[in-house]
Design an enzyme around this catalytic site. Structure first.
Site, PDB file in Angstrom:
ATOM      1  N   SER A 179       3.188 -33.159  -3.245  1.00 38.93           N
ATOM      2  CA  SER A 179       3.422 -32.409  -4.498  1.00 38.93           C
ATOM      3  C   SER A 179       3.878 -31.002  -4.156  1.00 38.93           C
ATOM      4  CB  SER A 179       2.125 -32.305  -5.300  1.00 38.93           C
ATOM      5  OG  SER A 179       1.700 -33.583  -5.666  1.00 38.93           O
TER       6      SER A 179
ATOM      7  N   ARG B 122      -7.324 -26.825  -3.777  1.00 44.29           N
ATOM      8  CA  ARG B 122      -6.267 -26.581  -2.786  1.00 44.29           C
ATOM      9  C   ARG B 122      -6.359 -25.165  -2.205  1.00 44.29           C
ATOM     10  NH1 ARG B 122      -6.704 -30.942  -3.547  1.00 44.29           N
ATOM     11  NH2 ARG B 122      -5.204 -32.486  -4.307  1.00 44.29           N
TER      12      ARG B 122
ATOM     13  N   GLU C  56       2.083 -25.441  -3.895  1.00 45.35           N
ATOM     14  CA  GLU C  56       1.031 -25.957  -3.016  1.00 45.35           C
ATOM     15  C   GLU C  56       1.559 -25.909  -1.574  1.00 45.35           C
ATOM     16  OE1 GLU C  56      -0.761 -29.573  -4.503  1.00 45.35           O
ATOM     17  OE2 GLU C  56      -1.125 -30.279  -2.464  1.00 45.35           O
TER      18      GLU C  56
HETATM   19  C1  LIG Z   1       3.949 -37.992   1.393  1.00 45.49           C
HETATM   20  C2  LIG Z   1       2.945 -36.892   1.262  1.00 45.49           C
HETATM   21  C3  LIG Z   1       1.818 -37.072   0.461  1.00 45.49           C
HETATM   22  C4  LIG Z   1       0.864 -36.061   0.354  1.00 45.49           C
HETATM   23  N1  LIG Z   1      -0.222 -36.263  -0.434  1.00 45.49           N
HETATM   24  C5  LIG Z   1      -1.177 -35.303  -0.524  1.00 45.49           C
HETATM   25  C6  LIG Z   1      -2.338 -35.532  -1.327  1.00 45.49           C
HETATM   26  O1  LIG Z   1      -2.535 -36.588  -1.922  1.00 45.49           O
HETATM   27  N2  LIG Z   1      -3.258 -34.537  -1.385  1.00 45.49           N
HETATM   28  C7  LIG Z   1      -3.096 -33.355  -0.715  1.00 45.49           C
HETATM   29  O2  LIG Z   1      -3.975 -32.493  -0.807  1.00 45.49           O
HETATM   30  N3  LIG Z   1      -2.003 -33.117   0.039  1.00 45.49           N
HETATM   31  C8  LIG Z   1      -1.040 -34.065   0.158  1.00 45.49           C
HETATM   32  N4  LIG Z   1       0.078 -33.833   0.909  1.00 45.49           N
HETATM   33  C9  LIG Z   1       0.275 -32.523   1.549  1.00 45.49           C
HETATM   34  C10 LIG Z   1      -0.181 -32.467   3.045  1.00 45.49           C
HETATM   35  O3  LIG Z   1      -0.188 -33.738   3.612  1.00 45.49           O
HETATM   36  C11 LIG Z   1      -1.555 -31.873   3.186  1.00 45.49           C
HETATM   37  O4  LIG Z   1      -1.564 -30.566   2.688  1.00 45.49           O
HETATM   38  C12 LIG Z   1      -2.014 -31.833   4.655  1.00 45.49           C
HETATM   39  O5  LIG Z   1      -3.396 -31.653   4.666  1.00 45.49           O
HETATM   40  C13 LIG Z   1      -1.343 -30.779   5.507  1.00 45.49           C
HETATM   41  O6  LIG Z   1      -1.750 -30.947   6.875  1.00 45.49           O
HETATM   42  P1  LIG Z   1      -0.765 -30.617   8.079  1.00 45.49           P
HETATM   43  O7  LIG Z   1      -1.508 -30.798   9.351  1.00 45.49           O
HETATM   44  O8  LIG Z   1       0.477 -31.386   7.952  1.00 45.49           O
HETATM   45  O9  LIG Z   1      -0.506 -29.078   7.840  1.00 45.49           O
HETATM   46  P2  LIG Z   1       0.869 -28.270   8.087  1.00 45.49           P
HETATM   47  O10 LIG Z   1       1.846 -28.694   7.066  1.00 45.49           O
HETATM   48  O11 LIG Z   1       1.256 -28.350   9.509  1.00 45.49           O
HETATM   49  O12 LIG Z   1       0.397 -26.794   7.771  1.00 45.49           O
HETATM   50  C14 LIG Z   1       0.043 -26.425   6.444  1.00 45.49           C
HETATM   51  C15 LIG Z   1      -0.636 -25.048   6.483  1.00 45.49           C
HETATM   52  O13 LIG Z   1      -1.877 -25.176   7.184  1.00 45.49           O
HETATM   53  C16 LIG Z   1      -1.948 -24.213   8.244  1.00 45.49           C
HETATM   54  N5  LIG Z   1      -2.687 -24.847   9.326  1.00 45.49           N
HETATM   55  C17 LIG Z   1      -2.430 -26.052   9.901  1.00 45.49           C
HETATM   56  N6  LIG Z   1      -3.341 -26.298  10.863  1.00 45.49           N
HETATM   57  C18 LIG Z   1      -4.176 -25.218  10.895  1.00 45.49           C
HETATM   58  C19 LIG Z   1      -5.324 -24.869  11.678  1.00 45.49           C
HETATM   59  N7  LIG Z   1      -5.797 -25.665  12.648  1.00 45.49           N
HETATM   60  N8  LIG Z   1      -5.946 -23.686  11.423  1.00 45.49           N
HETATM   61  C20 LIG Z   1      -5.493 -22.864  10.447  1.00 45.49           C
HETATM   62  N9  LIG Z   1      -4.398 -23.128   9.686  1.00 45.49           N
HETATM   63  C21 LIG Z   1      -3.771 -24.294   9.906  1.00 45.49           C
HETATM   64  C22 LIG Z   1      -0.478 -23.939   8.608  1.00 45.49           C
HETATM   65  O14 LIG Z   1      -0.321 -22.675   9.248  1.00 45.49           O
HETATM   66  C23 LIG Z   1       0.185 -24.005   7.244  1.00 45.49           C
HETATM   67  O15 LIG Z   1       0.063 -22.766   6.565  1.00 45.49           O
HETATM   68  C24 LIG Z   1       1.050 -34.837   1.051  1.00 45.49           C
HETATM   69  C25 LIG Z   1       2.178 -34.657   1.860  1.00 45.49           C
HETATM   70  C26 LIG Z   1       3.112 -35.676   1.963  1.00 45.49           C
HETATM   71  C27 LIG Z   1       4.303 -35.478   2.864  1.00 45.49           C
END
Ligand SMILES: Cc1cc2nc3c(=O)[nH]c(=O)nc-3n(C[C@H](O)[C@H](O)[C@H](O)COP(=O)(O)OP(=O)(O)OC[C@H]3O[C@@H](n4cnc5c(N)ncnc54)[C@H](O)[C@@H]3O)c2cc1C
Length: 318
Positions: free
Chosen positions: A217, A167, A307
């Site tokens: 998580s 992560r 996380e």
């Molecule tokens: C129901 C549920 C289940 C999940 N299961 C998992 C799982 O199994 N495994 C797992 O690893 N995660 C899981 N997650 C967490 C999440 O989905 C992941 O971390 C996901 O990859 C985040 O992507 P996002 O686009 O939503 O990022 P955001 O939440 O929009 O941003 C997260 C971080 O990334 C940065 N960021 C976003 N885009 C960029 C970019 N283009 N360049 C630089 N920085 C950037 C943001 O500034 C922020 O700090 C889960 C979440 C939910 C709600």
């Protein structure tokens, strides 16, 4: 923000509730929000913000965010730059593409390497930022190149330079904005891949029913290799899974399951799952998470690390 209105005109929206842009459904207004629909536009917006000394944050799907109730005193740049192109065994993906779209694309092409990431919400950029993973696969497994903006220019980082770990990636440290990703994937039996993916999705739907307001998580699991021997002795060996102590297990043993503060609820079945009942506040989630992480620290001497990324909130007092 006046200069933004002058430069970007109607593209900027003001006082947009961040609760509408996070899967937790929590977060006060963003002072200003603008969408980028191509990597070029994303770079242009970043250049404007940097030149105008305007603090900013780039978000993807908002599925890993805890945003303060008072909102975000920054320009929020929402990454909607989507698109996948493929040549041979290589896929080039814009960072605002939904991870699920990439997984589905890889399944349709009979490529193995992403099928276990099915069901993870958010964008590919967000997934690379946090090196998202599930069921033994991580997004960086088959990643070859990250094209990003370093604040001055567009640069390309190889996998090694991106320093992926559990992560973690270099992007959590250097603030570079991820624009485009290049993956090299391997051919496999499409029917077997789809079957595997569907099986995982069914398991995930039990864990995370559709519409659940959560950020996945909350805390990272703990690498057993980083824990001192006295603390490790307190944990039954069978609880250490693939070298990690589940944060959910540690929280469960200090009584976190089913606890509530305001309209924030810790799942009765998973102590690492914090749910917004609908009217939940960041303040309450922060307090509840801090309270039980504090108990874990006191009982085991282990400091849990969120996380989830905090926006406009202080770190937990651990
Ligand atoms: C129901 C549920 C289940 C999940 N299961 C998992 C799982 O199994 N495994 C797992 O690893 N995660 C899981 N997650 C967490 C999440 O989905 C992941 O971390 C996901 O990859 C985040 O992507 P996002 O686009 O939503 O990022 P955001 O939440 O929009 O941003 C997260 C971080 O990334 C940065 N960021 C976003 N885009 C960029 C970019 N283009 N360049 C630089 N920085 C950037 C943001 O500034 C922020 O700090 C889960 C979440 C939910 C709600």
């Amino acid at each position: 923000m006046l200069s933004l209105a002058t430069i970007l005109g109607e593209r900027v929206q003001y006082d947009v509730p961040m609760s509408e842009h996070t899967t937790l459904g929590i977060g006060g207004p963003s002072r200003a929000m603008v969408r980028a629909t191509t990597p070029e536009e994303l770079v242009e917006l970043l250049r404007v913000a940097i030149a105008g000394d305007i603090p900013y944050i780039v978000i993807g799907g908002g599925s890993n965010l805890l945003v303060a109730d008072r909102g975000v005193d920054r320009l929020v740049i929402k990454n909607d730059a989507t698109g996948i192109t493929a040549a041979g065994d290589t896929a080039v993906v814009r960072s605002g593409t939904r991870l699920q779209d990439l997984v589905d694309y890889s399944l349709a092409h009979g490529w193995q390497g992403l099928q276990r990431l099915t069901g993870i919400p958010g964008t590919v950029g967000g997934a690379v930022y946090g090196n998202a993973g599930a069921y033994g696969q991580v997004i960086s497994d088959w990643l070859e190149e990250v094209v990003c903006f370093d604040g001055r220019q567009v640069v390309s980082l190889g996998k090694g330079e991106s320093r992926f770990a559990y992560r973690h990636s270099t992007f959590k440290e250097n603030g570079f904005i991820i624009l485009e990703l290049r993956f090299r994937l391997q051919a496999a039996d499409p029917a077997a891949l789809t079957g595997e993916s569907q099986g995982i999705l069914a398991q995930r739907l039990v864990k995370y029913p559709v519409g659940l307001r959560c950020p996945g998580s909350f805390f990272k699991n703990v690498l057993a290799s980083t824990v001192n021997p006295e603390s490790l002795q307190l944990i039954p060996a069978e609880r250490v899974v693939y070298g990690k102590i589940p944060a959910g297990y540690l929280l469960e043993t200090v009584g976190a399951r089913g606890q509530t503060l305001g309209d924030i609820h810790i799942s009765p079945s998973n102590a690492n799952l914090f749910i917004n009942g609908g009217q939940g506040r960041a303040e309450h989630l922060w307090q509840l998470a801090g309270q039980f992480a504090g108990r874990v620290r006191d009982k085991y001497g282990i400091r849990l690390t969120p996380e989830v990324q905090f926006v406009n909130l202080p770190p937990l007092p651990l």
